[in-house]
Structure formats: structure tokens, C-alpha cells
Design a protein around this motif. Sequence first.
Motif, mmCIF file in Angstrom:
data_model
loop_
_atom_site.group_PDB
_atom_site.id
_atom_site.type_symbol
_atom_site.label_atom_id
_atom_site.label_comp_id
_atom_site.label_asym_id
_atom_site.label_seq_id
_atom_site.Cartn_x
_atom_site.Cartn_y
_atom_site.Cartn_z
ATOM 1 N N SER A 213 0.835 -1.197 0.000
ATOM 2 C CA SER A 213 0.000 0.000 0.000
ATOM 3 C C SER A 213 0.873 1.252 0.000
ATOM 4 N N ARG A 214 0.443 2.235 -0.772
ATOM 5 C CA ARG A 214 1.155 3.510 -0.752
ATOM 6 C C ARG A 214 1.033 4.148 0.618
ATOM 7 N N GLU A 215 -0.079 3.914 1.278
ATOM 8 C CA GLU A 215 -0.262 4.452 2.631
ATOM 9 C C GLU A 215 0.845 3.941 3.559
ATOM 10 N N GLY A 216 1.151 2.639 3.467
ATOM 11 C CA GLY A 216 2.220 2.070 4.285
ATOM 12 C C GLY A 216 3.591 2.597 3.896
ATOM 13 N N PHE A 217 3.856 2.653 2.588
ATOM 14 C CA PHE A 217 5.147 3.148 2.113
ATOM 15 C C PHE A 217 5.338 4.601 2.541
ATOM 16 N N ASP A 218 4.288 5.404 2.408
ATOM 17 C CA ASP A 218 4.375 6.805 2.818
ATOM 18 C C ASP A 218 4.605 6.921 4.328
ATOM 19 N N TRP A 219 3.956 6.043 5.099
ATOM 20 C CA TRP A 219 4.187 6.019 6.553
ATOM 21 C C TRP A 219 5.674 5.813 6.832
ATOM 22 N N ALA A 220 6.277 4.878 6.100
ATOM 23 C CA ALA A 220 7.708 4.605 6.290
ATOM 24 C C ALA A 220 8.556 5.818 5.923
ATOM 25 N N LEU A 221 8.269 6.443 4.789
ATOM 26 C CA LEU A 221 9.063 7.596 4.365
ATOM 27 C C LEU A 221 8.963 8.750 5.356
ATOM 28 N N GLU A 222 7.770 8.947 5.925
ATOM 29 C CA GLU A 222 7.573 10.033 6.885
ATOM 30 C C GLU A 222 8.402 9.839 8.153
ATOM 31 N N ARG A 223 8.798 8.614 8.441
ATOM 32 C CA ARG A 223 9.555 8.306 9.656
ATOM 33 C C ARG A 223 11.018 7.959 9.372
ATOM 34 N N ALA A 224 11.389 7.988 8.120
ATOM 35 C CA ALA A 224 12.722 7.543 7.712
ATOM 36 C C ALA A 224 13.807 8.542 8.100
ATOM 37 N N VAL A 225 14.981 7.990 8.353
ATOM 38 C CA VAL A 225 16.185 8.775 8.613
ATOM 39 C C VAL A 225 17.265 8.251 7.674
ATOM 40 N N LEU A 226 18.000 9.154 7.067
ATOM 41 C CA LEU A 226 19.095 8.731 6.194
ATOM 42 C C LEU A 226 20.107 7.917 6.992
ATOM 43 N N SER A 227 20.651 6.887 6.378
ATOM 44 C CA SER A 227 21.587 6.019 7.092
ATOM 45 C C SER A 227 22.970 6.650 7.263
ATOM 46 N N ALA A 228 23.205 7.776 6.588
ATOM 47 C CA ALA A 228 24.473 8.503 6.741
ATOM 48 C C ALA A 228 24.176 9.977 7.007
ATOM 49 N N TYR A 229 24.976 10.575 7.857
ATOM 50 C CA TYR A 229 24.820 11.996 8.152
ATOM 51 C C TYR A 229 25.040 12.813 6.889
ATOM 52 N N THR A 230 24.116 13.746 6.647
ATOM 53 C CA THR A 230 24.193 14.620 5.478
ATOM 54 C C THR A 230 23.967 16.055 5.941
ATOM 55 N N ARG A 231 24.967 16.883 5.787
ATOM 56 C CA ARG A 231 24.922 18.248 6.322
ATOM 57 C C ARG A 231 23.723 19.039 5.792
ATOM 58 N N ARG A 232 23.394 18.901 4.511
ATOM 59 C CA ARG A 232 22.304 19.705 3.945
ATOM 60 C C ARG A 232 20.927 19.236 4.413
ATOM 61 N N VAL A 233 20.866 18.057 5.058
ATOM 62 C CA VAL A 233 19.591 17.505 5.521
ATOM 63 C C VAL A 233 19.448 17.614 7.038
ATOM 64 N N HIS A 234 20.522 17.304 7.754
ATOM 65 C CA HIS A 234 20.443 17.204 9.216
ATOM 66 C C HIS A 234 20.925 18.471 9.915
ATOM 67 N N GLU A 235 20.246 18.794 10.985
ATOM 68 C CA GLU A 235 20.564 19.958 11.802
ATOM 69 C C GLU A 235 21.984 19.858 12.385
ATOM 70 N N SER A 236 22.352 18.655 12.839
ATOM 71 C CA SER A 236 23.691 18.412 13.379
ATOM 72 C C SER A 236 23.928 16.908 13.385
ATOM 73 N N GLN A 237 25.173 16.523 13.555
ATOM 74 C CA GLN A 237 25.484 15.101 13.617
ATOM 75 C C GLN A 237 24.833 14.460 14.851
ATOM 76 N N ALA A 238 24.808 15.180 15.958
ATOM 77 C CA ALA A 238 24.184 14.655 17.181
ATOM 78 C C ALA A 238 22.675 14.447 16.975
ATOM 79 N N ALA A 239 22.019 15.400 16.303
ATOM 80 C CA ALA A 239 20.577 15.269 16.041
ATOM 81 C C ALA A 239 20.316 14.080 15.126
ATOM 82 N N TRP A 240 21.163 13.912 14.102
ATOM 83 C CA TRP A 240 21.017 12.767 13.193
ATOM 84 C C TRP A 240 21.167 11.453 13.964
#
Length: 195
Positions: free
Chosen positions: A79-106
Motif C-alpha cells: 500500500s502507498r499508505e504504508g510506504f508513505d508512513w515509512a518515508l515520513e519516519r525515515a532517517v538517512l543512514s548517513a549523516y548529510t549536512r544539507r539535511v540534518h541539523e547536526s550530527q548529534a541530532a542525526w
Amino acid sequence: MPLQPPKHQIRALHTADTITVYQAFPPRIAEPAAAEGRLPEAFQRDRMTWIKPSFLWMMHRSDWGRREGQERVLALEISREGFDWALERAVLSAYTRRVHESQAAWKRELRQSPVRVQWDPERSADLGALEWRAIQVGLRGGAVRRYADEWIRRITDVTALADRIRRERDRALLPVETPYPMSAAVAARLGAATA
């Protein structure tokens, strides 16, 4: 020559209600899954599982369904509803400066989230790496259980199709993967382009 897609964009086979993701399993899991339309008890719900909307990335990962333990390639319509639920809660597996507020927050988000996202080089029909990326979505804990027990609408064994594409290199046989729509907030969270 066709335009190159954005570097980080989800492209998938999808309908108004479902998105197709791919996984490869040994026959003891894949055969009952395809026959019954659900993942069997042998599928481990207590460990992280990775779903891939890119057919060719799955072919790269499983060597066209010839890698040990990945001999059967399944297309799972969820279901797209399930996939969207996952994306809304997803975190990148690697720290990315342009996405994350700080490494500690990530790191804090990574510990708390049941969903991880990785962007890996998309693959061509000969499985060579392309310049743009394919998404992998890693599910753990409650997210795995939701996926296995609630989101799946249909399971199809596409191993024979994979083998035919490998032998014939006929691009017309490939699933048609188009940009998957997502909100600006989710795209920002994943460092992605919206559809």
C-alpha cells in the motif's frame, strides 16, 4: 538523448493505491510467499529488512536472482499508505549536512526511527552504475511487522522475468518506473527531489 533524472528521486512502478518493491529470498521463504500472497512465518520479523523500488538495483544486489540465499526475486505490491508512513519516519543512514541539523541530532533520530533510507547508484540494464541514485528503505521493529502483516497487497515471483531480461537484455521487458510523488517535507527529510 533523454534527460537525466534528478540525482535523488524515488522512481517506482506504482498505481494510485500501491507501489511495487523488490526483495530476493531463498526458495523456503519465496515459494510460500508467492503462493499465499503473504510473507511466511520463516520470514524474520525481528530483524531489519530492506525493500527496493528499483528493479535493476535489485538485479544488481541479487545478481539476477543467482546469488546464494537470493535465488527467488519477488515483486511485492504494498500500500502507498504504508510506504508513505515509512518515508515520513525515515532517517538517512548517513549523516548529510544539507539535511540534518547536526550530527548529534542525526544520531538521535537514527536510534529512534524504525526506518532507514540509503541512496545507492541506480543500475543500467547491464548493471553498470549510473550517476543518479535508487532508494533502499530499511525497516525494523514495528515497521517490519507493519510491512509483513499489513501493507502487502500482492506478491509475484519475477525470477523467470529477471532471468529472461538478463539473457535477452530487452529493455522493453523492464517494469516502467516513474517518479513517485511525495510531499516537500518528506523530500527534504530524505534529501530527495519531489516527483
